[in-house]
Scaffold this motif. Structure first.
Motif, PDB file in Angstrom:
ATOM      1  N   LEU A  19       0.838  -1.204   0.000  1.00 23.69           N
ATOM      2  CA  LEU A  19       0.000   0.000   0.000  1.00 23.69           C
ATOM      3  C   LEU A  19       0.872   1.253   0.000  1.00 23.69           C
ATOM      4  CD1 LEU A  19      -2.637   1.580   0.270  1.00 23.69           C
ATOM      5  CD2 LEU A  19      -2.536   1.169   2.731  1.00 23.69           C
ATOM      6  N   GLU A  20       1.951   1.252   0.763  1.00 24.99           N
ATOM      7  CA  GLU A  20       2.821   2.425   0.858  1.00 24.99           C
ATOM      8  C   GLU A  20       3.343   2.839  -0.521  1.00 24.99           C
ATOM      9  OE1 GLU A  20       3.319  -0.445   2.562  1.00 24.99           O
ATOM     10  OE2 GLU A  20       2.627   0.164   4.547  1.00 24.99           O
ATOM     11  N   GLN A  21       3.706   1.866  -1.328  1.00 24.26           N
ATOM     12  CA  GLN A  21       4.223   2.134  -2.675  1.00 24.26           C
ATOM     13  C   GLN A  21       3.159   2.794  -3.544  1.00 24.26           C
ATOM     14  OE1 GLN A  21       5.903  -1.317  -4.630  1.00 24.26           O
ATOM     15  NE2 GLN A  21       5.587  -0.441  -6.648  1.00 24.26           N
ATOM     16  N   LEU A  22       1.949   2.266  -3.483  1.00 22.65           N
ATOM     17  CA  LEU A  22       0.878   2.810  -4.318  1.00 22.65           C
ATOM     18  C   LEU A  22       0.378   4.157  -3.800  1.00 22.65           C
ATOM     19  CD1 LEU A  22      -0.993  -0.463  -5.246  1.00 22.65           C
ATOM     20  CD2 LEU A  22       0.746   0.771  -6.514  1.00 22.65           C
ATOM     21  N   LEU A  23       0.400   4.341  -2.478  1.00 29.28           N
ATOM     22  CA  LEU A  23       0.023   5.643  -1.927  1.00 29.28           C
ATOM     23  C   LEU A  23       1.015   6.711  -2.378  1.00 29.28           C
ATOM     24  CD1 LEU A  23      -1.131   5.054   1.762  1.00 29.28           C
ATOM     25  CD2 LEU A  23      -2.485   5.875  -0.165  1.00 29.28           C
ATOM     26  N   GLN A  24       2.291   6.362  -2.339  1.00 32.11           N
ATOM     27  CA  GLN A  24       3.320   7.301  -2.780  1.00 32.11           C
ATOM     28  C   GLN A  24       3.097   7.678  -4.242  1.00 32.11           C
ATOM     29  OE1 GLN A  24       7.339   5.720  -2.743  1.00 32.11           O
ATOM     30  NE2 GLN A  24       8.155   7.729  -2.220  1.00 32.11           N
ATOM     31  N   GLN A  25       2.766   6.715  -5.058  1.00 27.40           N
ATOM     32  CA  GLN A  25       2.496   6.946  -6.477  1.00 27.40           C
ATOM     33  C   GLN A  25       1.287   7.872  -6.661  1.00 27.40           C
ATOM     34  OE1 GLN A  25       2.231   3.299  -8.740  1.00 27.40           O
ATOM     35  NE2 GLN A  25       1.079   4.286 -10.371  1.00 27.40           N
ATOM     36  N   ALA A  26       0.214   7.616  -5.899  1.00 27.93           N
ATOM     37  CA  ALA A  26      -1.001   8.437  -6.010  1.00 27.93           C
ATOM     38  C   ALA A  26      -0.739   9.859  -5.533  1.00 27.93           C
ATOM     39  CB  ALA A  26      -2.128   7.801  -5.205  1.00 27.93           C
ATOM     40  N   MET A  27      -0.057   9.996  -4.412  1.00 30.74           N
ATOM     41  CA  MET A  27       0.199  11.322  -3.832  1.00 30.74           C
ATOM     42  C   MET A  27       1.155  12.132  -4.711  1.00 30.74           C
ATOM     43  SD  MET A  27      -1.639  11.215  -1.028  1.00 30.74           S
ATOM     44  CE  MET A  27      -1.061  12.401   0.142  1.00 30.74           C
ATOM     45  N   ALA A  28       2.050  11.468  -5.432  1.00 29.44           N
ATOM     46  CA  ALA A  28       2.998  12.160  -6.305  1.00 29.44           C
ATOM     47  C   ALA A  28       2.289  12.852  -7.466  1.00 29.44           C
ATOM     48  CB  ALA A  28       4.037  11.174  -6.831  1.00 29.44           C
ATOM     49  N   ARG A  29       1.091  12.401  -7.807  1.00 27.60           N
ATOM     50  CA  ARG A  29       0.337  13.038  -8.889  1.00 27.60           C
ATOM     51  C   ARG A  29      -0.098  14.448  -8.496  1.00 27.60           C
ATOM     52  NH1 ARG A  29      -1.071   9.962 -12.959  1.00 27.60           N
ATOM     53  NH2 ARG A  29      -2.909  11.188 -13.494  1.00 27.60           N
TER      54      ARG A  29
ATOM     55  N   GLY B 190      -7.821  22.300  -2.654  1.00 26.71           N
ATOM     56  CA  GLY B 190      -9.060  21.902  -1.985  1.00 26.71           C
ATOM     57  C   GLY B 190      -9.950  21.000  -2.811  1.00 26.71           C
ATOM     58  N   VAL B 191      -9.433  20.455  -3.901  1.00 24.12           N
ATOM     59  CA  VAL B 191     -10.206  19.570  -4.770  1.00 24.12           C
ATOM     60  C   VAL B 191      -9.998  18.127  -4.321  1.00 24.12           C
ATOM     61  CG1 VAL B 191     -10.511  18.755  -7.145  1.00 24.12           C
ATOM     62  CG2 VAL B 191      -9.972  21.158  -6.712  1.00 24.12           C
ATOM     63  N   VAL B 192     -11.096  17.413  -4.153  1.00 21.68           N
ATOM     64  CA  VAL B 192     -11.016  16.001  -3.772  1.00 21.68           C
ATOM     65  C   VAL B 192     -10.875  15.171  -5.044  1.00 21.68           C
ATOM     66  CG1 VAL B 192     -12.204  14.076  -2.652  1.00 21.68           C
ATOM     67  CG2 VAL B 192     -12.359  16.372  -1.679  1.00 21.68           C
ATOM     68  N   ARG B 193      -9.853  14.327  -5.077  1.00 21.32           N
ATOM     69  CA  ARG B 193      -9.576  13.465  -6.218  1.00 21.32           C
ATOM     70  C   ARG B 193      -9.754  12.014  -5.803  1.00 21.32           C
ATOM     71  NH1 ARG B 193      -9.317  16.222 -10.797  1.00 21.32           N
ATOM     72  NH2 ARG B 193      -8.555  14.277 -11.664  1.00 21.32           N
ATOM     73  N   GLU B 194     -10.273  11.217  -6.731  1.00 19.95           N
ATOM     74  CA  GLU B 194     -10.375   9.773  -6.539  1.00 19.95           C
ATOM     75  C   GLU B 194      -9.433   9.121  -7.547  1.00 19.95           C
ATOM     76  OE1 GLU B 194     -13.638   6.492  -7.523  1.00 19.95           O
ATOM     77  OE2 GLU B 194     -14.285   7.910  -5.973  1.00 19.95           O
ATOM     78  N   ILE B 195      -8.463   8.399  -7.014  1.00 13.77           N
ATOM     79  CA  ILE B 195      -7.462   7.746  -7.858  1.00 13.77           C
ATOM     80  C   ILE B 195      -7.581   6.248  -7.633  1.00 13.77           C
ATOM     81  CG2 ILE B 195      -4.988   7.475  -8.291  1.00 13.77           C
ATOM     82  CD1 ILE B 195      -4.696  10.374  -7.234  1.00 13.77           C
ATOM     83  N   LYS B 196      -7.630   5.513  -8.716  1.00 11.74           N
ATOM     84  CA  LYS B 196      -7.730   4.055  -8.625  1.00 11.74           C
ATOM     85  C   LYS B 196      -6.499   3.460  -9.304  1.00 11.74           C
ATOM     86  CE  LYS B 196     -11.545   1.199  -8.611  1.00 11.74           C
ATOM     87  NZ  LYS B 196     -12.836   0.772  -9.131  1.00 11.74           N
ATOM     88  N   LEU B 197      -5.810   2.578  -8.580  1.00 12.98           N
ATOM     89  CA  LEU B 197      -4.603   1.930  -9.079  1.00 12.98           C
ATOM     90  C   LEU B 197      -4.761   0.421  -9.005  1.00 12.98           C
ATOM     91  CD1 LEU B 197      -2.188   4.165  -7.026  1.00 12.98           C
ATOM     92  CD2 LEU B 197      -2.383   4.221  -9.506  1.00 12.98           C
ATOM     93  N   ASP B 198      -4.318  -0.267 -10.036  1.00 10.13           N
ATOM     94  CA  ASP B 198      -4.309  -1.728 -10.010  1.00 10.13           C
ATOM     95  C   ASP B 198      -3.359  -2.149  -8.900  1.00 10.13           C
ATOM     96  OD1 ASP B 198      -3.277  -4.448 -10.593  1.00 10.13           O
ATOM     97  OD2 ASP B 198      -4.580  -4.286 -12.342  1.00 10.13           O
ATOM     98  N   ALA B 199      -3.854  -2.927  -7.951  1.00 12.25           N
ATOM     99  CA  ALA B 199      -3.063  -3.297  -6.780  1.00 12.25           C
ATOM    100  C   ALA B 199      -1.986  -4.328  -7.099  1.00 12.25           C
ATOM    101  CB  ALA B 199      -3.976  -3.818  -5.672  1.00 12.25           C
ATOM    102  N   THR B 200      -2.088  -4.998  -8.232  1.00 10.89           N
ATOM    103  CA  THR B 200      -1.084  -6.011  -8.567  1.00 10.89           C
ATOM    104  C   THR B 200       0.042  -5.452  -9.436  1.00 10.89           C
ATOM    105  OG1 THR B 200      -2.368  -6.775 -10.474  1.00 10.89           O
ATOM    106  CG2 THR B 200      -2.731  -7.909  -8.387  1.00 10.89           C
ATOM    107  N   THR B 201      -0.257  -4.386 -10.207  1.00  6.44           N
ATOM    108  CA  THR B 201       0.744  -3.842 -11.127  1.00  6.44           C
ATOM    109  C   THR B 201       1.105  -2.388 -10.857  1.00  6.44           C
ATOM    110  OG1 THR B 201      -0.913  -3.087 -12.720  1.00  6.44           O
ATOM    111  CG2 THR B 201      -0.082  -5.360 -12.975  1.00  6.44           C
ATOM    112  N   GLY B 202       0.231  -1.658 -10.171  1.00  5.25           N
ATOM    113  CA  GLY B 202       0.444  -0.236  -9.941  1.00  5.25           C
ATOM    114  C   GLY B 202      -0.030   0.644 -11.082  1.00  5.25           C
ATOM    115  N   VAL B 203      -0.624   0.062 -12.109  1.00  3.28           N
ATOM    116  CA  VAL B 203      -1.102   0.828 -13.266  1.00  3.28           C
ATOM    117  C   VAL B 203      -2.277   1.717 -12.835  1.00  3.28           C
ATOM    118  CG1 VAL B 203      -2.261   0.618 -15.514  1.00  3.28           C
ATOM    119  CG2 VAL B 203      -0.332  -0.863 -14.950  1.00  3.28           C
ATOM    120  N   LEU B 204      -2.237   2.975 -13.296  1.00  2.00           N
ATOM    121  CA  LEU B 204      -3.314   3.919 -13.026  1.00  2.00           C
ATOM    122  C   LEU B 204      -4.560   3.499 -13.798  1.00  2.00           C
ATOM    123  CD1 LEU B 204      -4.208   6.669 -11.766  1.00  2.00           C
ATOM    124  CD2 LEU B 204      -3.482   7.699 -13.935  1.00  2.00           C
TER     125      LEU B 204
END
Length: 104
Positions: free
Chosen positions: A44-54, A83-97
């Protein structure tokens, strides 16, 4: 007429069960840990970092692991510095957006 009603009732029930099996299911922390330990999903930490980096400077609101159609995905909600709420979905097995959209 009774046989017809009974048959149509069973068909409606079968359709409801089928449709509910297609819906996404949120996994609990024990399930997520087991999948991570088995190497099925990325940390999860890896994918959170990826999402937050966007959106640099954004703050995490929520992260959920879900399974839909046999695919595991992390759904991350964050609020940007604007202040904009974003919903980001990432494939949990590959990390693909899979999705990045404004949440309403």
């Amino acid at each position: 007429m009774t046989v017809y009603r009974r048959a149509s009732g069973w068909m409606v029930l079968a359709l409801m069960v089928f449709c509910s099996s297609l819906a996404a299911r949120d996994l609990n922390q024990d399930e997520a840990l087991a999948l991570r330990q088995q190497g099925v999903i990325l940390p999860l930490e890896q994918l959170l970092q990826q999402a937050m980096a966007r959106y640099p400077g954004s703050r995490l609101l929520e992260a959920e692991l879900e399974k839909k159609h046999g695919q595991y995905a992390y759904e991350v909600e964050l609020v940007t510095t604007e202040g904009v709420v974003r919903e980001i979905k990432l494939d949990a097995t590959t990390g693909v957006l899979l999705k990045d959209e404004e949440d309403d």
